[in-house]
Design a protein around this motif. Structure first.
Motif, PDB file in Angstrom:
ATOM      1  N   LEU A 172       0.824  -1.225   0.000  1.00  0.00           N
ATOM      2  CA  LEU A 172       0.000   0.000   0.000  1.00  0.00           C
ATOM      3  C   LEU A 172       0.852   1.267   0.000  1.00  0.00           C
ATOM      4  CD1 LEU A 172      -2.949  -1.009   2.344  1.00  0.00           C
ATOM      5  CD2 LEU A 172      -2.896  -0.929  -0.147  1.00  0.00           C
ATOM      6  N   ASP A 173       2.146   1.108   0.270  1.00  0.00           N
ATOM      7  CA  ASP A 173       3.070   2.247   0.141  1.00  0.00           C
ATOM      8  C   ASP A 173       3.896   2.118  -1.135  1.00  0.00           C
ATOM      9  OD1 ASP A 173       2.363   3.772   2.354  1.00  0.00           O
ATOM     10  OD2 ASP A 173       3.526   2.496   3.702  1.00  0.00           O
ATOM     11  N   SER A 174       3.330   1.454  -2.129  1.00  0.00           N
ATOM     12  CA  SER A 174       3.971   1.383  -3.448  1.00  0.00           C
ATOM     13  C   SER A 174       3.068   2.116  -4.439  1.00  0.00           C
ATOM     14  CB  SER A 174       4.113  -0.077  -3.883  1.00  0.00           C
ATOM     15  OG  SER A 174       2.854  -0.557  -4.341  1.00  0.00           O
ATOM     16  N   PRO A 175       3.586   2.475  -5.605  1.00  0.00           N
ATOM     17  CA  PRO A 175       2.725   3.147  -6.590  1.00  0.00           C
ATOM     18  C   PRO A 175       1.519   2.297  -6.958  1.00  0.00           C
ATOM     19  CG  PRO A 175       5.031   3.071  -7.319  1.00  0.00           C
ATOM     20  CD  PRO A 175       4.961   2.289  -6.063  1.00  0.00           C
ATOM     21  N   ARG A 176       1.755   0.978  -7.171  1.00  0.00           N
ATOM     22  CA  ARG A 176       0.642   0.108  -7.561  1.00  0.00           C
ATOM     23  C   ARG A 176      -0.438   0.081  -6.477  1.00  0.00           C
ATOM     24  NH1 ARG A 176       2.036  -6.008  -9.049  1.00  0.00           N
ATOM     25  NH2 ARG A 176       2.677  -5.975  -6.866  1.00  0.00           N
TER      26      ARG A 176
ATOM     27  N   SER B 148       5.701  12.125  -3.974  1.00  0.00           N
ATOM     28  CA  SER B 148       5.569  12.761  -5.292  1.00  0.00           C
ATOM     29  C   SER B 148       6.942  12.903  -5.942  1.00  0.00           C
ATOM     30  CB  SER B 148       4.858  14.122  -5.215  1.00  0.00           C
ATOM     31  OG  SER B 148       3.470  13.938  -5.150  1.00  0.00           O
ATOM     32  N   CYS B 149       7.798  11.923  -5.689  1.00  0.00           N
ATOM     33  CA  CYS B 149       9.150  11.972  -6.272  1.00  0.00           C
ATOM     34  C   CYS B 149       9.125  11.570  -7.737  1.00  0.00           C
ATOM     35  CB  CYS B 149      10.081  11.052  -5.491  1.00  0.00           C
ATOM     36  SG  CYS B 149       9.709   9.296  -5.719  1.00  0.00           S
ATOM     37  N   LEU B 150       8.087  10.867  -8.148  1.00  0.00           N
ATOM     38  CA  LEU B 150       7.841  10.455  -9.536  1.00  0.00           C
ATOM     39  C   LEU B 150       8.834   9.423 -10.058  1.00  0.00           C
ATOM     40  CD1 LEU B 150       6.873  13.970 -10.972  1.00  0.00           C
ATOM     41  CD2 LEU B 150       5.439  12.323  -9.783  1.00  0.00           C
ATOM     42  N   ALA B 151       9.551   8.754  -9.150  1.00  0.00           N
ATOM     43  CA  ALA B 151      10.476   7.707  -9.604  1.00  0.00           C
ATOM     44  C   ALA B 151       9.718   6.580 -10.293  1.00  0.00           C
ATOM     45  CB  ALA B 151      11.260   7.155  -8.410  1.00  0.00           C
ATOM     46  N   CYS B 152       8.420   6.455  -9.970  1.00  0.00           N
ATOM     47  CA  CYS B 152       7.624   5.380 -10.587  1.00  0.00           C
ATOM     48  C   CYS B 152       7.315   5.664 -12.052  1.00  0.00           C
ATOM     49  CB  CYS B 152       6.317   5.188  -9.809  1.00  0.00           C
ATOM     50  SG  CYS B 152       5.481   6.723  -9.371  1.00  0.00           S
ATOM     51  N   MET B 153       7.380   6.916 -12.478  1.00  0.00           N
ATOM     52  CA  MET B 153       6.942   7.223 -13.847  1.00  0.00           C
ATOM     53  C   MET B 153       7.902   6.742 -14.937  1.00  0.00           C
ATOM     54  SD  MET B 153       4.761  10.728 -13.395  1.00  0.00           S
ATOM     55  CE  MET B 153       4.796  11.063 -15.138  1.00  0.00           C
ATOM     56  N   PRO B 154       9.207   7.028 -14.818  1.00  0.00           N
ATOM     57  CA  PRO B 154      10.081   6.527 -15.889  1.00  0.00           C
ATOM     58  C   PRO B 154      10.160   4.996 -15.930  1.00  0.00           C
ATOM     59  CG  PRO B 154      11.282   8.051 -14.440  1.00  0.00           C
ATOM     60  CD  PRO B 154       9.942   7.832 -13.834  1.00  0.00           C
TER      61      PRO B 154
ATOM     62  N   LEU C 198      13.958  16.993 -10.932  1.00  0.00           N
ATOM     63  CA  LEU C 198      14.738  17.253 -12.142  1.00  0.00           C
ATOM     64  C   LEU C 198      14.846  15.979 -12.990  1.00  0.00           C
ATOM     65  CD1 LEU C 198      16.047  19.707 -13.364  1.00  0.00           C
ATOM     66  CD2 LEU C 198      18.149  19.191 -12.169  1.00  0.00           C
ATOM     67  N   GLN C 199      15.249  14.860 -12.355  1.00  0.00           N
ATOM     68  CA  GLN C 199      15.471  13.661 -13.170  1.00  0.00           C
ATOM     69  C   GLN C 199      14.175  12.948 -13.579  1.00  0.00           C
ATOM     70  OE1 GLN C 199      17.171  10.068 -11.502  1.00  0.00           O
ATOM     71  NE2 GLN C 199      17.065  10.832  -9.425  1.00  0.00           N
ATOM     72  N   HIS C 200      13.199  12.866 -12.672  1.00  0.00           N
ATOM     73  CA  HIS C 200      11.959  12.169 -13.027  1.00  0.00           C
ATOM     74  C   HIS C 200      10.896  13.161 -13.524  1.00  0.00           C
ATOM     75  CE1 HIS C 200      13.896   9.002 -10.886  1.00  0.00           C
ATOM     76  NE2 HIS C 200      13.664   9.490  -9.687  1.00  0.00           N
TER      77      HIS C 200
ATOM     78  N   VAL D 273      32.907  14.181 -11.944  1.00  0.00           N
ATOM     79  CA  VAL D 273      31.518  14.008 -11.523  1.00  0.00           C
ATOM     80  C   VAL D 273      31.225  12.529 -11.276  1.00  0.00           C
ATOM     81  CG1 VAL D 273      29.102  14.453 -12.119  1.00  0.00           C
ATOM     82  CG2 VAL D 273      30.897  15.983 -12.943  1.00  0.00           C
ATOM     83  N   LYS D 274      30.681  12.255 -10.103  1.00  0.00           N
ATOM     84  CA  LYS D 274      30.300  10.872  -9.795  1.00  0.00           C
ATOM     85  C   LYS D 274      28.792  10.790  -9.576  1.00  0.00           C
ATOM     86  CE  LYS D 274      34.530   8.972  -7.918  1.00  0.00           C
ATOM     87  NZ  LYS D 274      35.140   8.257  -6.795  1.00  0.00           N
ATOM     88  N   ASP D 275      28.184   9.789 -10.203  1.00  0.00           N
ATOM     89  CA  ASP D 275      26.756   9.518  -9.958  1.00  0.00           C
ATOM     90  C   ASP D 275      26.593   8.866  -8.601  1.00  0.00           C
ATOM     91  OD1 ASP D 275      25.225  10.344 -12.177  1.00  0.00           O
ATOM     92  OD2 ASP D 275      26.100   8.716 -13.374  1.00  0.00           O
ATOM     93  N   VAL D 276      25.530   9.210  -7.911  1.00  0.00           N
ATOM     94  CA  VAL D 276      25.263   8.592  -6.603  1.00  0.00           C
ATOM     95  C   VAL D 276      24.564   7.242  -6.836  1.00  0.00           C
ATOM     96  CG1 VAL D 276      24.027   8.886  -4.418  1.00  0.00           C
ATOM     97  CG2 VAL D 276      25.057  10.872  -5.555  1.00  0.00           C
ATOM     98  N   PRO D 277      25.072   6.140  -6.257  1.00  0.00           N
ATOM     99  CA  PRO D 277      24.384   4.854  -6.425  1.00  0.00           C
ATOM    100  C   PRO D 277      22.931   4.947  -5.930  1.00  0.00           C
ATOM    101  CG  PRO D 277      26.517   4.553  -5.351  1.00  0.00           C
ATOM    102  CD  PRO D 277      26.287   6.028  -5.423  1.00  0.00           C
ATOM    103  N   ASP D 278      22.051   4.200  -6.569  1.00  0.00           N
ATOM    104  CA  ASP D 278      20.602   4.281  -6.277  1.00  0.00           C
ATOM    105  C   ASP D 278      20.120   5.722  -6.395  1.00  0.00           C
ATOM    106  OD1 ASP D 278      20.268   1.612  -5.837  1.00  0.00           O
ATOM    107  OD2 ASP D 278      20.507   1.734  -3.661  1.00  0.00           O
ATOM    108  N   GLY D 279      20.648   6.415  -7.368  1.00  0.00           N
ATOM    109  CA  GLY D 279      20.349   7.844  -7.526  1.00  0.00           C
ATOM    110  C   GLY D 279      18.891   8.113  -7.838  1.00  0.00           C
ATOM    111  N   HIS D 280      18.132   7.075  -8.213  1.00  0.00           N
ATOM    112  CA  HIS D 280      16.710   7.292  -8.509  1.00  0.00           C
ATOM    113  C   HIS D 280      15.888   7.431  -7.221  1.00  0.00           C
ATOM    114  CE1 HIS D 280      17.281   2.982  -7.940  1.00  0.00           C
ATOM    115  NE2 HIS D 280      16.042   2.954  -7.505  1.00  0.00           N
ATOM    116  N   LEU D 281      16.502   7.083  -6.060  1.00  0.00           N
ATOM    117  CA  LEU D 281      15.740   7.143  -4.803  1.00  0.00           C
ATOM    118  C   LEU D 281      15.841   8.530  -4.164  1.00  0.00           C
ATOM    119  CD1 LEU D 281      16.528   3.698  -3.128  1.00  0.00           C
ATOM    120  CD2 LEU D 281      14.474   4.368  -4.358  1.00  0.00           C
TER     121      LEU D 281
END
Ligand code: SF4
Ligand code: SF4
Length: 429
Positions: free
Chosen positions: A45-49, A78-84, A324-326, A345-353
């Motif tokens: 219930l705390d997932s987008p689905r 409302s981070c929108l990580a679920c959309m992409p 910005l990203q999502h 420049v280094k990307d942060v691991p799990d950067g989508h979170l």
């Protein structure tokens, strides 16, 4: 997903839009893997689905929101990580926005919650009031751990996020002329929080733009973009703020862009066209304004920027703000600009979170927000960077509250490398 809305329900344009979104969802669950709240607790219930299902039940049966539904929708960042991640193109953002308005219209929150939300909605979008609130918070800031220990976690969260130094005065309406021949003209959305908490961000934005021949206008009458109250479901207030800004921006002549350096605001201004699509007096102008909105990194990517000095070899952990990203799908430009100007420049691991900032989320949901910050700080510190860069004051404040690493806005580094001043957060390091 099958839906059963009546024709009368579908006569409402918001319900018709939500029905289209709900129908697109095939319940595959791919989105759960990238949802921060699901990753933390594994509760469907705390997932987008799960939330989509709750929203469908609530809207389809025209039910007032229940306390149980509100808990799970409120926990959404409302981070929108679920959309992409969604293979069916489900527009979760518009669906959850509609659900929040429905909650606001049909659910009576407990008194303390109502007061807190009313205070946030009447302070944060107004820089002068927000500045006074920060002055008041300054002497109480050392009490944050005590307040946390006695269970006043939201108050403690607010104090932790308040800066240690006194707030600054917001910039007034004015025009900053281009240095040399004018090559462009933009309006800058100064934001409600930037000038008061981190005036160096707008200063760097104005400096780098004018240095590269761009005139920067801060017109009288532009206020909050509306995102803060929009995410609380207070739609009338959000639309009034959007309309006021549209009136001002459309009256300006010869604008190449509306430059925005707070990505949460950028996502909302880019959505004005949708938000006002059924308002005949504003629909066309709102769409035009959304088309003009650009994140500062998008706009700068099209300018011929060059390093103006030998820069120290600094490793930057680039935190890509969710909005910005999502929300805007701007991910490449900030990193490319920094790399071009000599930063490693280094990307942060799990950067989508998400880092847990999300507008007022870190105040309204301090538990989830703290756990997300701790996770984010761990992954960033694991990179052993010299500093952190992000394109959103909310993320900068949230992450900086959990680490000793300096955290700056991307544009501060771009300005520094192209001839501006060293970012204040790096002066001590
Ligand atoms: S990934 Fe898309 S289609 Fe699949 S459950 Fe999530 S929102 Fe629905
Ligand atoms: S917006 Fe973020 S928190 Fe909300 S459901 Fe989507 S991924 Fe989860």
């Amino acid at each position: 997903m099958q839906t059963n809305f009546t024709l009368a329900q579908l006569a409402d344009p918001d319900t018709a839009e939500s029905e289209k979104i709900l129908r697109a969802c095939v319940h595959c669950g791919f989105c759960t893997a990238t949802c921060p709240t699901y990753v933390l607790d594994g509760n469907e219930l705390d997932s987008p689905r799960g939330r989509i299902y709750l929203i469908k039940e609530m809207l389809e049966h025209d039910r007032p929101a229940t306390a149980d539904v509100v808990v799970h929708i409120d926990r959404c960042l409302s981070c929108l990580a679920c959309m992409p991640t969604c293979p069916s193109g489900v527009h979760y953002m518009h669906l959850v926005d509609h659900a929040r308005v429905h909650i606001e219209n049909t659910y009576e929150r407990p008194l303390v919650e109502r007061v807190l939300r009313a205070v946030l909605a009447s302070l944060l979008p107004y820089p002068q009031r927000f500045r006074l609130a920060l002055f008041a918070a300054l002497p109480a800031k050392p009490l944050a751990p005590l307040l946390e220990a006695i269970g006043l976690t939201r108050l403690a969260a607010m104090l932790r996020l308040a800066p240690w130094r006194g707030p600054q005065r917001p910039l007034g309406p004015q025009t900053f002329p281009a240095a040399g021949a004018r090559k462009g003209r933009v309006a800058l959305l100064a934001g409600c929080v930037n000038d008061v908490m981190a005036p160096q961000i707008n200063a760097a934005t104005i400096a780098v733009l004018t240095r590269h021949g761009i005139e920067v206008v801060l017109p009288r009458g532009v206020g909050c973009c509306g995102s803060l109250v929009h995410h609380m479901g207070r739609d009338d207030e959000a639309l009034a703020q959007a309309r006021a800004n549209i009136d001002v921006w459309t009256a300006l002549e010869g604008l190449d862009a509306i430059v925005i350096n707070t990505s949460g605001c950028g996502t909302t201004v880019k959505d004005y066209g949708f938000m006002l699509r059924t308002d005949p007096a504003y629909a066309e102008r709102a769409a035009r304004i959304s088309g003009l909105a650009k994140d500062v990194s998008e706009y700068l990517a099209a300018l011929p920027l060059k390093p103006a000095r030998d820069m120290p070899q600094l490793t930057v952990a680039y935190h890509s703000a969710c909005s910005l990203q999502h929300g805007q799908r701007v991910n490449r430009q900030p990193k490319e600009l920094l790399a071009k100007l000599g930063f490693v420049v280094k990307d942060v691991p799990d950067g989508h979170l998400c880092c847990g900032s999300a507008g007022t989320y870190n105040i309204l949901q301090p538990n989830f927000a703290r756990r997300l910050r701790e996770r984010k700080v761990r992954t960033i510190e694991g990179l052993r960077p010299d500093l952190i860069a992000a394109g959103n004051i909310g993320c900068i404040t949230q992450i900086a509250a959990g680490t000793k690493l300096p955290a700056v806005h991307t544009v501060e580094l771009i300005d520094w490398a192209t001839g501006g001043i060293r970012p204040p957060a790096l002066r001590a390091s």
